[in-house]
Structures are given as structure tokens and as C-alpha cells.
Design an enzyme around this catalytic site. Structure first.
Site, PDB file in Angstrom:
ATOM      1  N   GLY A  16       0.837  -1.193   0.000  1.00 39.22           N
ATOM      2  CA  GLY A  16       0.000   0.000   0.000  1.00 39.22           C
ATOM      3  C   GLY A  16       0.868   1.238   0.000  1.00 39.22           C
ATOM      4  O   GLY A  16       2.057   1.182  -0.328  1.00 39.22           O
ATOM      5  N   ALA A  60       4.342  -3.487   6.666  1.00 42.68           N
ATOM      6  CA  ALA A  60       3.572  -2.330   6.213  1.00 42.68           C
ATOM      7  C   ALA A  60       2.189  -2.776   5.761  1.00 42.68           C
ATOM      8  O   ALA A  60       1.668  -2.332   4.738  1.00 42.68           O
ATOM      9  CB  ALA A  60       4.311  -1.623   5.075  1.00 42.68           C
ATOM     10  N   VAL A  92      -2.877  -0.504   9.372  1.00 41.01           N
ATOM     11  CA  VAL A  92      -2.818   0.051  10.723  1.00 41.01           C
ATOM     12  C   VAL A  92      -3.966  -0.492  11.567  1.00 41.01           C
ATOM     13  O   VAL A  92      -4.964  -0.973  11.043  1.00 41.01           O
ATOM     14  CB  VAL A  92      -2.871   1.596  10.702  1.00 41.01           C
ATOM     15  CG1 VAL A  92      -1.654   2.170  10.005  1.00 41.01           C
ATOM     16  CG2 VAL A  92      -4.161   2.101  10.051  1.00 41.01           C
ATOM     17  N   HIS A 124      -0.229  25.714 -20.844  1.00 40.08           N
ATOM     18  CA  HIS A 124       0.754  24.897 -21.573  1.00 40.08           C
ATOM     19  C   HIS A 124       2.137  25.542 -21.433  1.00 40.08           C
ATOM     20  O   HIS A 124       2.266  26.756 -21.561  1.00 40.08           O
ATOM     21  CB  HIS A 124       0.374  24.815 -23.044  1.00 40.08           C
ATOM     22  CG  HIS A 124       1.387  24.114 -23.888  1.00 40.08           C
ATOM     23  ND1 HIS A 124       1.491  22.743 -23.931  1.00 40.08           N
ATOM     24  CD2 HIS A 124       2.358  24.597 -24.705  1.00 40.08           C
ATOM     25  CE1 HIS A 124       2.479  22.414 -24.747  1.00 40.08           C
ATOM     26  NE2 HIS A 124       3.015  23.525 -25.240  1.00 40.08           N
TER      27      HIS A 124
END
Length: 462
Positions: free
Chosen positions: A180, A266, A269, A441
Site C-alpha cells: 500500500g 507495512a 494500521v 501549456h
């Protein structure tokens, strides 16, 4: 002491709620057990971006010759990179302290616990407890790294995101479990500064919450950068008894054994809902989250909850928005409930990822007939000039009414571009209105206009 509002937790949900309450005339206090600013400012959003910026600068130096610049052989000074990150975090935490003082918000240091009768007990570092009363209490207690079964974080060989930000020595090799935002950002950071990184994801694609095409693009970019990516793979066990970590990974082809210095977990949570008085006060929870209504009121009158401890995206900007809505409702105003389908998500690896709304697959599954437009940055003049041609902008529209259903961007600086989409969707802007909105641009943001045009067969530069 009596307050109109006591907020437990000073992260981006808690401190924002406290400031908004003060603006609305409430006598307010914040309870914080650690550093002001919570995980985000001290051990999350901000210091990780400092690390990632150092990695990006180092990457530029390594490729300086591609821009016509001669340099020597650059080296990453890991301790200095970490120190800069910690200094940035300290600056931000001090900034929150200033805001508390400016808004006349009392800061109470210690562990906060809600008690029956809208009371808050705060236990200081000396073990002494003090009791405070408030007309309203907000729980903004945040979350921590989730521990996987059989993979206990020891802070040395198996670490969470917090330890990954302040390791004393740069590891030579690292296995990251979970791809993630947290896993992908650390994969980019450590790989860029010279650590051998293996990214392990149990699902078929990395960044699994993103559009499938974004996932595939990031995997290509990561592999090109030298990151080993293992999808459809799960870590079965980690042996930390020796000098190195021995990681057993189950893959489609069978079990593989990896060796590394450090394993970074990881994989999401977990909300910090333990030991904050929920059971004592009868506050209801579900699946590890505090249950609230659209205005973040719990089942106990006067007690509210926001941020990572309630259902919804665990993101700093979500917590802040929830805090403001919650406080404005307490103040008797009529705030609009948060639209969780118009929350931008950002991942700050290189290339960056930013998205909001439905993925193409999600829109089709929801029953929409869709128009999809895609514009690659390889066709962008600004991206070509900057040397950042990886990635694209992909937009999803409802074919019937032109409603902007979703946007999925991957490339340089796209986290700065997604706000246009969020605002436009809030204003119910259609695809044709985006096509007719003149974009400057050369910019990366032109790709949004071009992708909208591609969805309707009007693209110019493809």
C-alpha cells in the site's frame, strides 16, 4: 477544570478540531501523550515526505548527466537524511504548539481516558491522574502499525513504519510486507538510496486499492528501478535468531526463502482504541473501530470520535475534515456530511499516485455505463522536458450524464494535480466542461484536459 470541549489526541484530526472549536468560541483543551501533531506530523505524513524528497534529490544527482550536468559520484548520507527528516518533524510539531497558543487552547500532557459523565482522566508521566469535565469530548486517538499474526514487531529486525523512519544504520537489504502507500513509499526510498528491496504483496497487484492499470504501471516502474516485486505472495514466517532475517514466502510457484537485514511490516494500521475508557463508558465498537453517525457522535451523548479510530479512509486530510464537521455540528451549525467517495488518496513514491472516486472496474460493478479517457505522460511536452515520462492520467465518466466518476493518475507531481479533480467533482462538473476549461501549456495538468477529451473522442495530442 470545566471545558466546552476536550479533544483526546493532537493529530491532524484532533488539533484541527480543537482550533475550529476555539474559532467558534468554545473553551477547548487537547490531551496528548506524546508530541503535538500526532503520528502524521511526527512519525508519518511529514517526515516520510522529507525522506522521499532526499531520495528524489539523490536520484536527480545520479541522473544529472541526462540533463547535461556533470557531477561527481554522489553518496547518500543516511544519518544526515534521517536527521533532516526529524528536524522537519520537529519544526511542524512546534508549529502546532504555536497554533494551540494562538487559539488559546490548553494543552494537557498525558494519557487521556474518557470516563462516564463526559469526564476525562489524564495520567501524567509521573503516574498522577487528574480529572477534567467537558460538555463534549472528541476521541482522536489515531492508529499504529498493524501486527501480522506470528510476525511481532520487535523494533530491531522486524520493524513498523515508525522505526523505518529513524533506523540508526541504513540496511543493505530489506523485505517489505505490504505494498500500500506506506510499503510503496518506503520501497522507493530505500531502493533509491541503495538498499536492496523486495516488496511482497499477498494480492495480485501492488497498491491494490488503486485502478488496475495504475498498479501495473507502478510495478513496471519499480522493477525498472531495481525493486524486486512479489505479488500473489505471503510471508509465512521470519526467523530472526541469526545475524540476518530469514523470510519464508509462499508464492504460486512454491515456497521461497529470502535473506535480509530488516523486515518492514507495512500491512495497514490498527486503531488505538485500547485503554481509553470505551468499555467503562459503554461506547460501542465494531471490527476494531468506534461506531459513529454522520456527524461522528458515538452512542454516548456528548462523546464523539474522528480519524483513524472510526470507519473510513485512514488519511490525515480525512481526519481533519471529520474534525471540522464534528465541531460545527456540536456548535449548532448545519455542516454537510463528508462524501467518502470524493476523498483523494495519494502515494508519494516515484512515480507518484493520486486517485479519487470510482476505479473503472468499480464503476462498472456499480452499474454505470462508462466512458474512459487515458492520456500518457509520454505525450506530454512538460513531462518530456522534465524527463519524467512514466505514467498517465485515466479518467472515468458516466456515459449517460457525463458525471465525473473517478480519476487515476500516476506520474511526477500528480499528488499536486488531484485537487482539481476533487473540486470539479464536488461542483458536479462534467467531462465536456473539463475539455472546454483551458489548461496552461506546458504543464502536467494539461493531461487531465487531454484525458477528458480522449474519453469523448476529441483528444488532440494522441
Amino acid at each position: 477544570m470545566n471545558y466546552d470541549l476536550i479533544v483526546i489526541g493532537s493529530g491532524p484530526g484532533g488539533y484541527v478540531a480543537a482550533i475550529r472549536a476555539s474559532q467558534l468560541g468554545m473553551k477547548t483543551a487537547v490531551v496528548e501523550r506524546a508530541e503535538l501533531g500526532g503520528i502524521c506530523l511526527n512519525w508519518g505524513c511529514i517526515p516520510t515526505k522529507a525522506l522521499l524528497k532526499s531520495a528524489q534529490v539523490f536520484e536527480y544527482l545520479k541522473h544529472a548527466s541526462e540533463y547535461g550536468i556533470k557531477t561527481g559520484n554522489p553518496e547518500a548520507d543516511f544519518p544526515s537524511i534521517v536527521k533532516r527528516s526529524r528536524d522537519v518533524a520537529g519544526t511542524m510539531s512546534n508549529g502546532v504548539r504555536f497554533l494551540m497558543k494562538k487559539n488559546k487552547i490548553d494543552v494537557i500532557q498525558g494519557n487521556g481516558k474518557v470516563k462516564p459523565g463526559k469526564k476525562v482522566e489524564v495520567t501524567g508521566s509521573d503516574g498522577k491522574a487528574s480529572l477534567y469535565e467537558a460538555k463534549n469530548v472528541i476521541l482522536a486517538v489515531g492508529a499504529r502499525s498493524r501486527e501480522l499474526p506470528g510476525l511481532k514487531i520487535d523494533g530491531q529486525k522486524i520493524i513498523g513504519y515508525r522505526e523505518a523512519m529513524a533506523l540508526p544504520v541504513q540496511p543493505k537489504s530489506m523485505v517489505i510486507i505490504g505494498s500500500g502507500a506506506i510499503g510503496s513509499e518506503f520501497a522507493y526510498f530505500y531502493n533509491t538510496i541503495g538498499t536492496k528491496v523486495t516488496l511482497v504483496e499477498v494480492l495480485p497487484g501492488i497498491v491494490p486499492l488503486e485502478d488496475e492499470e495504475v498498479s501495473k504501471q507502478l510495478e513496471r516502474s519499480f522493477k525498472k528501478a531495481g525493486i524486486e516485486v512479489m505479488t500473489d505472495s505471503s510471508v509465512q514466517a521470519v526467523d530472526t535468531s541469526g545475524k540476518n532475517c530469514i523470510v519464508k514466502v509462499k508464492t504460486k510457484k512454491g515456497e521461497q526463502t529470502l535473506e535480509c537485514d530488516v523486515v518492514l511490516s507495512a500491512a495497514g494500521v490498527s486503531a488505538n482504541i485500547e485503554n481509553i475508557g470505551l468499555e467503562e463508558t459503554g461506547i460501542m465498537t465494531d471490527k476494531g473501530k468506534i461506531m459513529v453517525n454522520d456527524y461522528y457522535q458515538t452512542n454516548i451523548p456528548g462523546v464523539h470520535a474522528i480519524g483513524d479510530c472510526v470507519k473510513g479512509q485512514a488519511l490525515a486530510h480525512v481526519a481533519s475534515a471529520e474534525g471540522i464537521i464534528c465541531v460545527e455540528k456540536i456548535a449548532g451549525k448545519n455542516p454537510e456530511p463528508l462524501n467518502y467517495n470524493n476523498i483523494p488518496g495519494c502515494t508519494y513514491c516515484q512515480p507518484e499516485i493520486a486517485s479519487v472516486g470510482f476505479t473503472e472496474k468499480g464503476a462498472r460493478e456499480a452499474g454505470y455505463d462508462v466512458k474512459v479517457g487515458k492520456f500518457p505522460f509520454s505525450a506530454s511536452g512538460k513531462a518530456t522536458a522534465a524527463g519524467t515520462k512514466d505514467g498517465f492520467v485515466k479518467l472515468v465518466f458516466d456515459a449517460k450524464y457525463g458525471e465525473w466518476l473517478g480519476a487515476h493518475l500516476i506520474g511526477a507531481n500528480v499528488t499536486e494535480m488531484i485537487a482539481e479533480v476533487v473540486t470539479a467533482r464536488k461542483l458536479e462538473t462534467t467531462g465536456h466542461e473539463i475539455i472546454k476549461s483551458v489548461h496552461p501549456h506546458p504543464t502536467m495538468s494539461e493531461a487531465i484536459m487531454e484525458a477528458a477529451a480522449a474519453a469523448y473522442g476529441e483528444v488532440i495530442h494522441l
